[in-house]
Design a protein around this motif. Structure first.
Motif, PDB file in Angstrom:
ATOM      1  N   HIS A  74       0.840  -1.371   0.250  1.00 41.49           N
ATOM      2  CA  HIS A  74       0.086   0.019   0.014  1.00 41.49           C
ATOM      3  C   HIS A  74       0.893   1.674   0.353  1.00 41.49           C
ATOM      4  N   LEU A  75       2.369   1.142   0.635  1.00 45.94           N
ATOM      5  CA  LEU A  75       2.578   2.486   0.532  1.00 45.94           C
ATOM      6  C   LEU A  75       3.186   3.097  -1.342  1.00 45.94           C
ATOM      7  N   VAL A  76       2.731   1.724  -2.014  1.00 46.37           N
ATOM      8  CA  VAL A  76       2.727   2.275  -3.660  1.00 46.37           C
ATOM      9  C   VAL A  76       2.273   3.812  -4.182  1.00 46.37           C
ATOM     10  N   ILE A  77       0.854   3.638  -3.086  1.00 43.50           N
ATOM     11  CA  ILE A  77       0.281   4.539  -3.787  1.00 43.50           C
ATOM     12  C   ILE A  77       0.505   6.781  -2.572  1.00 43.50           C
ATOM     13  N   MET A  78       1.356   6.257  -2.522  1.00 44.44           N
ATOM     14  CA  MET A  78       2.111   7.350  -2.073  1.00 44.44           C
ATOM     15  C   MET A  78       3.269   8.819  -3.156  1.00 44.44           C
ATOM     16  N   PRO A  79       4.045   7.481  -3.268  1.00 43.96           N
ATOM     17  CA  PRO A  79       4.430   8.237  -4.595  1.00 43.96           C
ATOM     18  C   PRO A  79       3.923   8.230  -5.850  1.00 43.96           C
ATOM     19  N   ALA A  80       3.100   7.324  -6.376  1.00 41.72           N
ATOM     20  CA  ALA A  80       1.992   7.260  -7.603  1.00 41.72           C
ATOM     21  C   ALA A  80       1.191   8.961  -6.952  1.00 41.72           C
ATOM     22  N   MET A  81       0.637   8.543  -6.129  1.00 46.35           N
ATOM     23  CA  MET A  81      -0.787  10.263  -5.361  1.00 46.35           C
ATOM     24  C   MET A  81       1.070  11.271  -5.513  1.00 46.35           C
ATOM     25  N   VAL A  82       2.021  11.265  -5.577  1.00 45.54           N
ATOM     26  CA  VAL A  82       2.622  12.423  -5.272  1.00 45.54           C
ATOM     27  C   VAL A  82       2.939  12.725  -7.073  1.00 45.54           C
ATOM     28  N   CYS A  83       3.752  11.625  -7.934  1.00 45.60           N
ATOM     29  CA  CYS A  83       3.809  11.737  -9.167  1.00 45.60           C
ATOM     30  C   CYS A  83       2.663  12.604 -10.149  1.00 45.60           C
ATOM     31  N   PHE A  84       1.546  11.907  -9.656  1.00 51.04           N
ATOM     32  CA  PHE A  84       0.045  12.393 -10.188  1.00 51.04           C
ATOM     33  C   PHE A  84      -0.393  14.097 -10.082  1.00 51.04           C
ATOM     34  N   MET A  85      -0.462  14.571  -8.909  1.00 49.29           N
ATOM     35  CA  MET A  85      -0.002  15.526  -8.117  1.00 49.29           C
ATOM     36  C   MET A  85       0.608  16.836  -9.026  1.00 49.29           C
ATOM     37  N   GLY A 128       2.614  22.229  -9.140  1.00 51.56           N
ATOM     38  CA  GLY A 128       2.954  20.983  -8.751  1.00 51.56           C
ATOM     39  C   GLY A 128       2.995  20.549  -7.569  1.00 51.56           C
ATOM     40  N   ILE A 129       4.546  21.242  -7.319  1.00 57.67           N
ATOM     41  CA  ILE A 129       5.449  20.527  -5.604  1.00 57.67           C
ATOM     42  C   ILE A 129       4.196  21.354  -4.595  1.00 57.67           C
ATOM     43  N   LEU A 130       3.521  21.970  -4.945  1.00 56.23           N
ATOM     44  CA  LEU A 130       2.809  23.246  -3.763  1.00 56.23           C
ATOM     45  C   LEU A 130       1.242  22.133  -3.323  1.00 56.23           C
ATOM     46  N   LEU A 131       1.153  21.958  -4.687  1.00 49.70           N
ATOM     47  CA  LEU A 131      -0.035  21.265  -3.630  1.00 49.70           C
ATOM     48  C   LEU A 131       0.507  19.079  -3.259  1.00 49.70           C
ATOM     49  N   THR A 132       1.683  19.012  -4.025  1.00 47.90           N
ATOM     50  CA  THR A 132       2.388  17.294  -3.294  1.00 47.90           C
ATOM     51  C   THR A 132       2.340  18.009  -2.263  1.00 47.90           C
ATOM     52  N   VAL A 133       3.029  18.955  -1.756  1.00 45.55           N
ATOM     53  CA  VAL A 133       3.212  19.440  -0.164  1.00 45.55           C
ATOM     54  C   VAL A 133       2.070  19.884   0.803  1.00 45.55           C
ATOM     55  N   LEU A 134       0.977  19.797   0.455  1.00 45.38           N
ATOM     56  CA  LEU A 134       0.130  19.812   0.621  1.00 45.38           C
ATOM     57  C   LEU A 134      -0.652  19.095   1.114  1.00 45.38           C
ATOM     58  N   MET A 135       0.127  18.140   0.330  1.00 44.66           N
ATOM     59  CA  MET A 135      -1.178  16.064  -0.090  1.00 44.66           C
ATOM     60  C   MET A 135      -0.610  15.842   1.104  1.00 44.66           C
ATOM     61  N   ILE A 136       0.659  15.387   1.023  1.00 44.26           N
ATOM     62  CA  ILE A 136       1.852  14.610   1.744  1.00 44.26           C
ATOM     63  C   ILE A 136       1.240  15.359   2.919  1.00 44.26           C
ATOM     64  N   PHE A 137       0.945  16.825   3.612  1.00 39.35           N
ATOM     65  CA  PHE A 137       0.758  16.761   4.991  1.00 39.35           C
ATOM     66  C   PHE A 137      -0.309  15.936   5.064  1.00 39.35           C
TER      67      PHE A 137
END
Length: 264
Positions: A74-85, A128-137
């Motif tokens: 399930h940890l694959v979700i994280m890098p995949a979502m980062v790429c999408f963001m 895109g990086i800003l959205l990624t940071v928000l998603m990770i947070f």
């Protein structure tokens, strides 16, 4: 035929040292539904381009689910979502370009829409990086809420309710923040040579001035995403291009220009 301002351009927040605020117009509560109708007309005019972008938006979440099912990791979700963001804003720029070309009386092409991502590439990557940071947070906060759940409690609705309510409240807060900073940031960056701070501040200002119409618009987007998931991502084939086209029309309706646009 020139575009009509419903109200004079206005700002709710002042310019800052990091960027300026592009004035916005006053919207009506019915405007989001008008944008959907305009987006629907764009779909009818560009079925091929709509299908191209729709397939991409439907494949990405399907691929994430497939990777999880195939690997059981399930940890694959994280890098995949980062790429999408990171690539999401660029895909959206292509959709905006299609509606923009139609609005100018031109025939949209795939090549032209793909080049839209290069017009303000540095700041679009920054977005895109800003959205990624928000998603990770948000994911970290969600993990913290999950960690707070005592393992000895029964998995009943009564026991889970406080944590469900907390999760919903925090999720709603993050969704609201995302609406403010992203409602018009991407189309501003695509059409205008401005910096990321100016685009984000202008989006925040526009949402603040037009709280009710933009909350309705946010609810429409949420509903579209929900339908997409409930249909096994098949709904994204049409819904994501529809939201993309409609978002461009929302931007045209909301963010002011120094000169009125001449429509064909």
């Amino acid at each position: 035929m020139s575009q009509h301002f419903k109200e004079p351009p206005q700002n709710a927040i002042a310019d800052r040292g990091i960027g300026r605020v592009i004035p916005c117009k006053q919207l009506d509560a019915s405007d989001p539904f008008k944008w959907l109708a305009q987006g629907g007309r764009d779909i009818m005019k560009t079925p091929g381009l709509t299908a191209f972008y729709g397939v991409i938006f439907a494949l990405i979440p399907w691929l994430i689910v497939y990777l999880v099912q195939m690997t059981g990791w399930h940890l694959v979700i994280m890098p995949a979502m980062v790429c999408f963001m990171l690539i999401g804003p660029f895909l959206a720029a292509g959709l905006y370009d299609v509606s923009r070309e139609l609005g100018k009386g031109h025939k949209p092409t795939l090549g032209h829409s793909l080049k839209a991502i290069k017009r303000n590439a540095v700041h679009e990557w920054g977005f895109g990086i800003l959205l990624t940071v928000l998603m990770i947070f948000w994911l970290r906060v969600a993990s913290l809420i999950h960690a707070l759940y005592p393992p000895y409690l029964d998995e009943t609705l009564e026991a889970l309710l406080p944590f469900l309510l907390l999760g919903v409240a925090v999720g709603a807060l993050f969704t609201l923040i995302l609406l403010f900073i992203s409602a018009f940031t991407q189309p501003i960056l695509m059409e205008r040579k401005v910096d990321l701070a100016t685009a984000v501040m202008s989006s925040v200002n526009a949402v603040w001035v037009n709280k009710l119409p933009l909350l309705i618009w946010g609810a429409i987007i949420f509903t579209a995403v929900l339908i997409g998931f409930l249909t096994g991502f098949i709904g994204f084939l049409v819904l994501m291009p529809l939201i993309g086209y409609a978002s461009w029309h929302g931007y045209i309706d909301t963010i002011a220009t120094k000169r009125e646009r001449k429509m064909p």
